[in-house]
Design a protein around this motif. Structure first.
Motif, PDB file in Angstrom:
ATOM      1  N   LYS A  90       0.812  -1.214   0.000  1.00 22.92           N
ATOM      2  CA  LYS A  90       0.000   0.000   0.000  1.00 22.92           C
ATOM      3  C   LYS A  90       0.850   1.270   0.000  1.00 22.92           C
ATOM      4  CE  LYS A  90      -4.028  -2.087   2.230  1.00 22.92           C
ATOM      5  NZ  LYS A  90      -4.857  -2.090   3.455  1.00 22.92           N
ATOM      6  N   LEU A  91       2.036   1.206   0.617  1.00 24.23           N
ATOM      7  CA  LEU A  91       2.905   2.377   0.680  1.00 24.23           C
ATOM      8  C   LEU A  91       3.909   2.420  -0.470  1.00 24.23           C
ATOM      9  CD1 LEU A  91       3.599   2.615   4.519  1.00 24.23           C
ATOM     10  CD2 LEU A  91       1.947   3.907   3.145  1.00 24.23           C
ATOM     11  N   GLY A  92       3.851   1.431  -1.354  1.00 20.48           N
ATOM     12  CA  GLY A  92       4.732   1.410  -2.518  1.00 20.48           C
ATOM     13  C   GLY A  92       6.150   0.986  -2.210  1.00 20.48           C
ATOM     14  N   ALA A  93       6.347   0.294  -1.098  1.00 19.10           N
ATOM     15  CA  ALA A  93       7.677  -0.200  -0.736  1.00 19.10           C
ATOM     16  C   ALA A  93       7.922  -1.535  -1.428  1.00 19.10           C
ATOM     17  CB  ALA A  93       7.786  -0.359   0.777  1.00 19.10           C
ATOM     18  N   GLY A  94       9.119  -1.701  -1.964  1.00 18.10           N
ATOM     19  CA  GLY A  94       9.445  -2.929  -2.688  1.00 18.10           C
ATOM     20  C   GLY A  94       9.715  -4.120  -1.795  1.00 18.10           C
ATOM     21  N   ASN A  95      10.069  -3.862  -0.552  1.00 15.20           N
ATOM     22  CA  ASN A  95      10.345  -4.946   0.390  1.00 15.20           C
ATOM     23  C   ASN A  95      10.155  -4.415   1.811  1.00 15.20           C
ATOM     24  OD1 ASN A  95      12.870  -3.711   1.297  1.00 15.20           O
ATOM     25  ND2 ASN A  95      13.714  -4.349  -0.674  1.00 15.20           N
ATOM     26  N   LEU A  96      10.379  -5.288   2.782  1.00 18.77           N
ATOM     27  CA  LEU A  96      10.114  -4.895   4.173  1.00 18.77           C
ATOM     28  C   LEU A  96      11.126  -3.889   4.716  1.00 18.77           C
ATOM     29  CD1 LEU A  96       8.863  -8.255   5.710  1.00 18.77           C
ATOM     30  CD2 LEU A  96       7.552  -6.343   4.774  1.00 18.77           C
ATOM     31  N   LYS A  97      12.340  -3.871   4.163  1.00 18.62           N
ATOM     32  CA  LYS A  97      13.306  -2.847   4.576  1.00 18.62           C
ATOM     33  C   LYS A  97      12.855  -1.479   4.085  1.00 18.62           C
ATOM     34  CE  LYS A  97      17.293  -5.845   4.933  1.00 18.62           C
ATOM     35  NZ  LYS A  97      18.610  -6.208   4.411  1.00 18.62           N
ATOM     36  N   GLU A  98      12.371  -1.430   2.848  1.00 16.82           N
ATOM     37  CA  GLU A  98      11.878  -0.163   2.300  1.00 16.82           C
ATOM     38  C   GLU A  98      10.624   0.307   3.035  1.00 16.82           C
ATOM     39  OE1 GLU A  98      11.310  -0.367  -1.924  1.00 16.82           O
ATOM     40  OE2 GLU A  98      13.377  -0.979  -2.286  1.00 16.82           O
ATOM     41  N   LEU A  99       9.876  -0.625   3.604  1.00 25.38           N
ATOM     42  CA  LEU A  99       8.678  -0.265   4.352  1.00 25.38           C
ATOM     43  C   LEU A  99       9.022   0.670   5.506  1.00 25.38           C
ATOM     44  CD1 LEU A  99       5.720  -0.437   5.249  1.00 25.38           C
ATOM     45  CD2 LEU A  99       6.281  -2.606   6.377  1.00 25.38           C
ATOM     46  N   ILE A 100      10.138   0.432   6.163  1.00 25.91           N
ATOM     47  CA  ILE A 100      10.531   1.271   7.301  1.00 25.91           C
ATOM     48  C   ILE A 100      10.678   2.727   6.854  1.00 25.91           C
ATOM     49  CG2 ILE A 100      12.337   1.724   9.019  1.00 25.91           C
ATOM     50  CD1 ILE A 100      12.848  -1.358   8.977  1.00 25.91           C
ATOM     51  N   GLY A 101      11.394   2.950   5.754  1.00 24.87           N
ATOM     52  CA  GLY A 101      11.574   4.306   5.239  1.00 24.87           C
ATOM     53  C   GLY A 101      10.241   4.927   4.814  1.00 24.87           C
ATOM     54  N   ALA A 102       9.421   4.134   4.138  1.00 26.23           N
ATOM     55  CA  ALA A 102       8.122   4.644   3.684  1.00 26.23           C
ATOM     56  C   ALA A 102       7.250   5.001   4.877  1.00 26.23           C
ATOM     57  CB  ALA A 102       7.424   3.596   2.805  1.00 26.23           C
ATOM     58  N   TRP A 103       7.280   4.183   5.913  1.00 27.61           N
ATOM     59  CA  TRP A 103       6.483   4.432   7.117  1.00 27.61           C
ATOM     60  C   TRP A 103       6.949   5.711   7.798  1.00 27.61           C
ATOM     61  CZ3 TRP A 103       2.114   3.441   9.355  1.00 27.61           C
ATOM     62  CH2 TRP A 103       1.944   3.704  10.723  1.00 27.61           C
ATOM     63  N   ILE A 104       8.259   5.871   7.929  1.00 25.46           N
ATOM     64  CA  ILE A 104       8.795   7.063   8.585  1.00 25.46           C
ATOM     65  C   ILE A 104       8.451   8.316   7.773  1.00 25.46           C
ATOM     66  CG2 ILE A 104      10.955   8.269   9.185  1.00 25.46           C
ATOM     67  CD1 ILE A 104      12.045   5.435   9.965  1.00 25.46           C
ATOM     68  N   ARG A 105       8.617   8.248   6.447  1.00 25.52           N
ATOM     69  CA  ARG A 105       8.277   9.406   5.604  1.00 25.52           C
ATOM     70  C   ARG A 105       6.795   9.753   5.729  1.00 25.52           C
ATOM     71  NH1 ARG A 105      11.728   6.776   2.314  1.00 25.52           N
ATOM     72  NH2 ARG A 105      10.085   5.792   1.089  1.00 25.52           N
ATOM     73  N   MET A 106       5.952   8.739   5.764  1.00 25.90           N
ATOM     74  CA  MET A 106       4.510   8.972   5.874  1.00 25.90           C
ATOM     75  C   MET A 106       4.176   9.680   7.178  1.00 25.90           C
ATOM     76  SD  MET A 106       1.372   6.254   5.789  1.00 25.90           S
ATOM     77  CE  MET A 106       1.237   5.929   7.540  1.00 25.90           C
ATOM     78  N   ASN A 107       4.865   9.326   8.228  1.00 27.38           N
ATOM     79  CA  ASN A 107       4.569   9.911   9.542  1.00 27.38           C
ATOM     80  C   ASN A 107       5.229  11.253   9.783  1.00 27.38           C
ATOM     81  OD1 ASN A 107       2.765   8.028  11.062  1.00 27.38           O
ATOM     82  ND2 ASN A 107       4.308   6.603  10.310  1.00 27.38           N
ATOM     83  N   LEU A 108       6.125  11.657   8.897  1.00 24.41           N
ATOM     84  CA  LEU A 108       6.744  12.967   9.014  1.00 24.41           C
ATOM     85  C   LEU A 108       5.872  14.045   8.381  1.00 24.41           C
ATOM     86  CD1 LEU A 108      10.504  12.203   8.254  1.00 24.41           C
ATOM     87  CD2 LEU A 108       9.466  12.719  10.476  1.00 24.41           C
ATOM     88  N   HIS A 109       4.925  13.647   7.554  1.00 24.84           N
ATOM     89  CA  HIS A 109       4.069  14.617   6.848  1.00 24.84           C
ATOM     90  C   HIS A 109       2.772  14.812   7.566  1.00 24.84           C
ATOM     91  CE1 HIS A 109       7.087  13.691   3.942  1.00 24.84           C
ATOM     92  NE2 HIS A 109       6.604  14.539   3.076  1.00 24.84           N
TER      93      HIS A 109
END
Length: 109
Positions: A90-109
């Motif tokens: 749903k966040l467009g992350a290619g794998n579970l490591k990328e999910l961490i970055g996507a999650w953090i970016r989502m919560n910074l906005h």
């Protein structure tokens, strides 16, 4: 014609088209190509994370392991992985490591 249309109507339409006939007046029912159907489904996709997906993603981003998350939330590791994979998709992350970055970016906005 959508898969959500009445199944009896779908069957009649398919039989008509199979025999070389035109269904209806030609304007009321159409069959989508695979590409058109795929694009429609992607456009209709709900990319909002569920409450559980958010909870699991938050714990994952804080460095918890799948076994730790499973124990903390009283769910199986398979369920943890499923929530993480759905959140990543749903966040467009290619794998579970990328999910961490996507999650953090989502919560910074």
């Amino acid at each position: 014609m959508s898969k959500n249309d009445d199944v009896r109507l779908q069957a009649v339409a398919i039989r008509q088209v199979q025999t070389g006939k035109i269904w209806g007046d030609g304007g009321d029912v159409r069959f989508e190509t695979a590409a058109v159907a795929s694009a429609r489904i992607k456009a209709e996709k709900d990319n909002r994370l569920s409450a559980r997906e958010m909870e699991v993603a938050e714990l994952w981003s804080r460095g918890r392991t799948m076994p730790q998350i499973a124990a903390e939330l009283s769910i199986t590791e398979t369920t943890v992985r499923t929530h993480l994979m759905r959140a990543a998709d749903k966040l467009g992350a290619g794998n579970l490591k990328e999910l961490i970055g996507a999650w953090i970016r989502m919560n910074l906005h």
